[in-house]
Enzyme design. Structure first.
Site, short mmCIF file in Angstrom:
data_model
loop_
_atom_site.label_atom_id
_atom_site.label_comp_id
_atom_site.label_asym_id
_atom_site.label_seq_id
_atom_site.Cartn_x
_atom_site.Cartn_y
_atom_site.Cartn_z
N ARG A 186 117.82 10.32 -28.56
CA ARG A 186 117.44 8.97 -27.71
C ARG A 186 118.07 9.62 -26.15
NH1 ARG A 186 116.06 5.00 -30.24
NH2 ARG A 186 116.16 3.60 -28.43
N HIS A 198 115.64 -1.29 -18.35
CA HIS A 198 116.06 -2.64 -18.93
C HIS A 198 117.36 -3.12 -17.81
CE1 HIS A 198 114.51 -2.39 -22.70
NE2 HIS A 198 114.84 -0.95 -22.85
N CYS A 237 109.95 -1.03 -21.41
CA CYS A 237 110.04 -0.10 -22.40
C CYS A 237 109.35 -0.32 -23.54
CB CYS A 237 111.76 -0.37 -22.89
SG CYS A 237 112.44 0.82 -23.86
N1 GLN Z 1 111.17 2.12 -29.71
C1 GLN Z 1 111.07 2.62 -28.62
C2 GLN Z 1 111.81 3.94 -28.38
O1 GLN Z 1 113.05 3.98 -28.89
C3 GLN Z 1 111.57 1.43 -27.31
C4 GLN Z 1 112.99 1.35 -27.27
C5 GLN Z 1 113.33 -0.05 -26.26
O2 GLN Z 1 112.54 -0.87 -26.13
N2 GLN Z 1 114.49 0.22 -25.78
O3 GLN Z 1 111.45 4.55 -27.76
#
Ligand code: GLN
Length: 251
Positions: A127, A194, A93
């Site tokens: 998101r 993740h 990520c």
């Molecule tokens: N900040 C990044 C995004 O939101 C990575 C997020 C994360 O590692 N979960 O794309």
């Protein structure tokens, strides 16, 4: 034998308990009679050429990424040289984004990355969150499934001729529209998944370990002896089932 792991920025990039991936590497190495020696590599710590068989970097939000991005960018040559010399990499990520050329975050700031993966990332308005199921496009394991969980605003665009980690069966993946997830170059794998990723996908842990052992010995990587992975198989099935229910979603 001793497998030397460089864990990049463990105190900054560890969202969703990503360091659980290290626990999986440790346990699966031990089960084959090897010792995993994990060294934190963080802001200001030197990264010595040839010192690591595997580099690991976890995920983090924009704020943590901003704190380590200049340091990581400065290590770009060292990281690319390590991969050219056959070291393995797993990046998750936020770490995946910053091993590319860079990430334009939610505030519009450009965080230059290490330039290992041929990709760039731009934060979107929404998101992309939920369980994910992939079919591996790795030449070593075509079609094998990978289950995990994604939560990212970043849309990652791979260069035209670059290789993804897998094809999205359910979930968003790199950008919600390409149908692909992650990136692979040489023995380096980057992914949004993740969870942590490896407890539910032990074959991928073993592939990365075999690459790391190949780096340590200088020999071609060999498949590791199988372990009893019944619990891991069940964990994979539960996660894959959740992802299948979710289905594919447009961004
Ligand atoms: N900040 C990044 C995004 O939101 C990575 C997020 C994360 O590692 N979960 O794309």
């Amino acid at each position: 034998m001793i497998i030397r792991v460089g864990h990049l920025y463990p105190e900054y990039l560890n969202i969703y308990a990503d360091r659980g991936n290290i626990a999986v590497f440790t346990r699966r190495a031990e089960a084959r009679g090897h010792e995993l020696r994990v060294e934190p590599v963080t802001v200001g710590t030197p990264l010595e050429a040839g010192a690591h068989d595997l580099l690991y970097v976890g995920g983090g939000q924009d704020r943590e990424q901003g704190m380590i991005a200049p340091d990581l960018e400065a290590r770009g040559d060292a990281i690319r040289e390590a991969v050219d010399a056959g070291a393995a990499v797993l990046a998750v990520c936020g770490g995946y984004q910053l091993l590319g050329r860079g990430y334009r975050d939610r505030d519009g700031s450009w965080l230059a990355g290490a330039g290992l993966f041929p990709l760039e990332t731009v934060a979107g308005e929404t998101r992309m969150i939920g369980d994910v199921l992939l079919e591996s496009t790795l030449a070593e394991a075509p079609g094998r499934t990978i289950a995990g969980f994604e939560n990212h605003a970043g849309r990652t665009i791979l260069d035209d001729d670059s290789q993804p980690l897998g094809r999205v069966v359910s979930g968003y993946g790199n950008d919600g529209s390409s149908g692909f997830e992650g990136c692979r170059i040489a023995r380096a794998v980057g992914t949004y998944l993740h969870g942590p990723l490896l407890p539910r996908n032990p074959w991928l842990a073993d592939l990365l370990l075999s690459w790391a052992i190949g780096h340590a010995t200088g020999d071609d990587p060999e498949a590791l002896p199988p372990l009893d992975d019944e619990l891991e198989r069940q964990a994979h099935e539960v996660a894959a089932g959740r992802a299948r229910v979710r289905g594919g979603r447009p961004a």
